[in-house]
Design an enzyme around this catalytic site. Structure first.
Site, PDB file in Angstrom:
ATOM      1  N   ASP A 251       0.813  -1.213   0.000  1.00  0.00           N
ATOM      2  CA  ASP A 251       0.000   0.000   0.000  1.00  0.00           C
ATOM      3  C   ASP A 251       0.848   1.267   0.000  1.00  0.00           C
ATOM      4  OD1 ASP A 251      -1.900  -1.945   0.502  1.00  0.00           O
ATOM      5  OD2 ASP A 251      -2.946  -0.796   2.045  1.00  0.00           O
ATOM      6  N   ASP A 252       0.221   2.358  -0.444  1.00  0.00           N
ATOM      7  CA  ASP A 252       0.652   3.749  -0.228  1.00  0.00           C
ATOM      8  C   ASP A 252       1.664   4.276  -1.228  1.00  0.00           C
ATOM      9  OD1 ASP A 252      -1.010   3.531   1.922  1.00  0.00           O
ATOM     10  OD2 ASP A 252       0.515   3.848   3.462  1.00  0.00           O
ATOM     11  N   HIS A 301      -6.232   3.360  -3.970  1.00  0.00           N
ATOM     12  CA  HIS A 301      -6.065   3.561  -2.521  1.00  0.00           C
ATOM     13  C   HIS A 301      -6.348   5.018  -2.130  1.00  0.00           C
ATOM     14  CE1 HIS A 301      -4.962   1.984   1.322  1.00  0.00           C
ATOM     15  NE2 HIS A 301      -3.816   2.639   1.446  1.00  0.00           N
ATOM     16  N   HIS A 305      -5.297   9.485   1.042  1.00  0.00           N
ATOM     17  CA  HIS A 305      -5.188   8.532   2.157  1.00  0.00           C
ATOM     18  C   HIS A 305      -5.889   8.999   3.435  1.00  0.00           C
ATOM     19  CE1 HIS A 305      -3.406   5.484   4.843  1.00  0.00           C
ATOM     20  NE2 HIS A 305      -3.070   4.829   3.731  1.00  0.00           N
ATOM     21  N   TYR A 342      -6.387   2.552   6.153  1.00  0.00           N
ATOM     22  CA  TYR A 342      -6.606   2.088   7.527  1.00  0.00           C
ATOM     23  C   TYR A 342      -7.658   0.983   7.609  1.00  0.00           C
ATOM     24  CZ  TYR A 342      -4.820   6.882   7.882  1.00  0.00           C
ATOM     25  OH  TYR A 342      -4.116   8.046   7.685  1.00  0.00           O
ATOM     26  N   HIS A 412       3.517  -2.379   3.140  1.00  0.00           N
ATOM     27  CA  HIS A 412       3.627  -1.076   2.482  1.00  0.00           C
ATOM     28  C   HIS A 412       4.935  -0.952   1.710  1.00  0.00           C
ATOM     29  CE1 HIS A 412       0.911  -0.633   5.925  1.00  0.00           C
ATOM     30  NE2 HIS A 412       0.299   0.295   5.216  1.00  0.00           N
TER      31      HIS A 412
END
Length: 523
Positions: A251-252, A301, A305, A342, A412
């Protein structure tokens, strides 16, 4: 590395692996710190404009492909954390492979992590160096870049790659901020959601702070709030159907360190699913193209965020819409899956996602308080030492290898530390495991072709859009969206009234109480 933690804590797969809504503020602070950290690298341009064609960052060194995993290794790490921030100091390696850290003048009791890995990467960064205050590692160029018009031959029906250098950041919202909802583009998306036929539940917006700050929402099972109790719907993907199958996800990103992860994945011939933050896509378009052309699955995503249950309907649409748009502008295709930051999703967020053609993908959860989250994100902020992350991984393995289903783990590619622990320890350990894991992107672990992961190439036969069954899933009071930015029948900002039928669940109430005591655990 098999961790037998000498700590008076619950199993790593119960609380340290749980993403706690109450820790969202610290997570967000850590993200802000990372943006500063990444942009202040010497010689590295800030991610305010498109990435150059030569490399993702100016500060580079030659990148050697990692060698095959090394033979099994065993070691012990002792972490003595400081009372100020709980950040372990760098530890010198000892001759037997053990490492011991010493804290500052004021310290808490030493925590010892015992672990044994089936395999490690012989070029791995020493665990003693994977800490929050680690020296900034040099970034490396991508192993491959692609020219405009390059054809993704692995994806029948997909167009050639767009010219990423023509992207203008001024055509998109401000980076890392919730987009405004009054733009013509967002108004069009609001209208499309309103016409989708998917009922949007009349659920109020949550306040920041997760479960403890929203006790009524946490105790209302009709909202199906995943954060507080792990409720899912049939629209959600939470595991792989086959045992010993791992849906690999990161992720991210993209980030300065994504090329290092891609290089390792290529070396060991693994594919992953990457959940892309829109603000990072416009900052690193060529990295995103390399991920895509490497046959990794790309998914949404959000743009900045945020915790989606704390946003209005219109803001959620803007977050998902801009992320979808920038990914299509970079790749030529649009993902049809999303992961909420989250894991913050309830039926309102689900319904909007489904109405926008996005299937939610979570990570595996085995109880209200136990998820498959390595907590690697929090190494960077100093909240979680790398030893705890590897213990979390060990506990995940212990559960995954005895399950009748496969699994999905939260990791991540945003930080230097998360990539170092993944390429040096977690992935080599998984590859050396016996019996072996089948490690794949989520779409592949579901038994579907990669073409089913994108709206333009999905033939809708093996992977029909979830909107068709939405009316049977989202029941109860609904709200009608209007393209003016407000919500018919609700408040002008889209914060809608809640149904008066609130059912108190004893289990969820207990979970809320327990979560309130662990505010340092990330949701």
């Amino acid at each position: 590395m098999k961790f037998l933690a000498h700590v008076a804590l619950v199993s790593a797969v119960s609380l340290p692996s749980l993403v706690a809504a109450s820790a969202q503020d610290s997570h967000r602070l850590a993200r802000d710190l990372h943006v500063q950290h990444a942009r202040q690298q010497a010689g590295v341009p800030p991610p305010g404009g498109p990435q150059s064609s030569s490399a993702p960052a100016a500060q580079t060194s030659s990148a050697a492909a990692p060698p095959p995993p090394a033979p099994p290794a065993t070691s012990t790490v002792q972490v003595q954390s400081t009372s100020a921030a709980g950040t372990p100091a760098p530890a010198p390696a000892t001759s037997n492979g053990a490492a011991t850290t010493t804290g500052a003048a004021t310290t808490s009791p030493t925590t010892t992590y015992h672990y044994s890995l089936d395999s490690v990467n012989p070029t791995a960064v020493p665990l003693s160096d994977i800490v929050s205050d680690a020296a900034v590692a040099p970034t490396h160029p991508l192993d491959a870049t692609f020219t405009p018009g390059a054809q993704p031959t692995f994806l029948p029906g997909a167009p050639g790659l767009p010219n990423a250098m023509l992207l203008k950041p001024t055509d998109y919202p401000a980076l890392d901020k919730i987009p405004p909802t009054d733009s013509p583009q967002v108004q069009e998306w609001i209208s499309e959601v309103a016409k989708s036929g998917v009922p949007i539940p009349n659920i109020p917006v949550n306040v920041a702070g997760g479960c403890p700050a929203n006790p009524q929402a946490a105790s209302d099972p009709s909202r199906c709030w995943w954060t507080c109790g792990g409720c899912t719907r049939s629209t959600d993907i939470t595991e792989c159907p086959q045992p010993m199958h791992w849906g690999l996800t990161y992720d991210d990103g993209p980030s300065y360190y994504t090329p290092d992860l891609l290089s390792y994945l290529d070396q060991v011939q693994l594919k992953s699913t990457f959940y892309i933050v829109g603000s990072r896509a416009i900052s690193f378009p060529q990295t995103l193209q390399t991920q895509f052309m490497g046959q990794h699955q790309i998914a949404v995503h959000t743009w900045s965020h945020p915790s989606l249950t704390t946003l209005t309907n219109e803001q959620i649409i803007a977050e998902l819409g801009w992320s979808k748009k920038v990914i299509k502008d970079v790749l030529g295709v649009t993902p049809n899956t999303m992961r909420p930051p989250y894991g913050d999703i309830d039926d309102r967020v689900r319904a909007i996602s489904v109405a926008m053609g996005l299937t939610p993908v979570m990570w595996t959860r085995i109880s209200p308080l136990a998820t498959y989250d390595t907590d690697d994100f929090n190494i960077h902020s100093g909240i979680t030492p790398v030893g705890q992350v590897l213990q979390n991984w060990e506990n995940i393995l212990g559960n995954a290898t005895t399950s009748s289903k496969g699994f999905i783990v939260l990791e991540h590619d945003l930080f230097q530390q998360t990539v170092e622990v993944a390429t040096g320890y977690i992935l080599p350990d998984a590859l050396g495991h016996q019996p072996p894991f089948t490690i794949q992107p989520v779409i592949t672990c579901l038994g579907l072709p990669l073409s089913d992961a994108y709206i333009e190439t999905n033939d809708n036969k093996t992977n029909p859009p979830p909107a068709g069954s939405a009316s049977a899933i989202f029941t109860g009071p609904t709200v009608a969206l209007s393209p003016t930015g407000g919500t018919d029948g609700g408040s002008p900002n889209g914060a809608m009234s809640v149904s008066s039928n609130v059912v108190l669940s004893t289990l969820l109430t207990g979970a809320v109480s327990l979560l309130a005591g662990y505010l340092s655990v990330r949701l």
